[in-house]
Design an enzyme around this catalytic site. Structure first.
Site, PDB file in Angstrom:
ATOM      1  N   CYS A 179      35.965 -25.639 -40.230  1.00 68.77           N
ATOM      2  CA  CYS A 179      35.636 -24.751 -39.114  1.00 68.77           C
ATOM      3  C   CYS A 179      36.433 -23.445 -39.171  1.00 68.77           C
ATOM      4  CB  CYS A 179      35.914 -25.464 -37.795  1.00 68.77           C
ATOM      5  SG  CYS A 179      34.971 -24.772 -36.417  1.00 68.77           S
TER       6      CYS A 179
ATOM      7  N   ASP B  35      39.478 -34.749 -30.088  1.00 70.99           N
ATOM      8  CA  ASP B  35      40.544 -33.814 -30.458  1.00 70.99           C
ATOM      9  C   ASP B  35      41.809 -34.159 -29.706  1.00 70.99           C
ATOM     10  OD1 ASP B  35      41.875 -31.616 -31.513  1.00 70.99           O
ATOM     11  OD2 ASP B  35      40.444 -30.136 -30.785  1.00 70.99           O
TER      12      ASP B  35
END
Length: 203
Positions: free
Chosen positions: A8, A129
């Protein structure tokens, strides 16, 4: 099948060249202007055009209005959408319907309750996360020992702990960004090492 990988925060043509060699499954572009790795949709469209066939382009949005999301999907030709804010269940369902694309929803995990909420999401894929989010630090993976659905793991992942993450957490996929950088920019060697670590663990 093997563990999927999303890299990412791509911003430069060099980043695209690195991932084209490494061949992760997913490449992420961040469309939240408050983030350091933000990229303008027009610039992202140019990079997307250079992305190797087989790598899916994911757009990352944080509490973005629906129109911005739709416009960006068209401009960049996104394959999937990732929500990283406080998007409601209603918003996620609406986005699935209006875009026709897979929706990934990120959740910050600090407790069993957080995990329960994530697992109830109507998103096609959940991303788990660090409870603090975007810190580049991993979290207590023991919270994830009995996740009843496929998920992606994020938070502090890099070449040094990728193999351990695959072995101990058994996620559907890993999502890495800052752990693959040096001085704030994607690092070719770290990307290759990360992919090698994941693939060798899968074998």
């Amino acid at each position: 099948m093997g563990t999927k990988v999303k890299i990412c925060g791509l911003r430069r043509i060099e980043d695209i060249q690195y991932v084209n060699e490494a061949m992760p499954d997913l490449a992420g572009f961040i469309f939240d202007s408050s983030r350091r790795r933000y990229i303008d949709p027009q610039k992202a469209a140019g990079l997307r055009a250079e992305l190797a066939p087989g790598i899916k382009a994911v757009g990352v949005f944080v509490n973005a209005p629906a129109k911005l999301i739709i416009d960006t999907i068209k401009t960049v030709r996104l394959d999937a959408v990732q929500f990283h804010g406080n998007e409601s269940e209603e918003f996620i369902r609406q986005a699935k319907m209006e875009t026709g694309l897979p929706i990934i929803k990120a959740f910050r995990i600090s407790s069993a309750e957080d995990l329960e909420k994530a697992c109830a999401s109507s998103a096609d894929m959940i991303l788990l996360d660090n409870g603090k989010g975007g810190t580049g630090k991993s979290f207590d993976w023991s919270l994830l020992k009995d996740v009843p659905r496929d998920f992606m793991l994020a938070g502090g992942l890099g070449p040094d702990n990728a193999a351990e993450a695959v072995r101990t957490v058994r996620p559907w996929g890993l999502d890495a960004s800052s752990g693959l950088e040096t001085d704030g920019f994607k690092d070719y060697d770290k990307i290759i090492e990360f992919m090698d670590a994941v693939r060798s663990t899968d074998e």
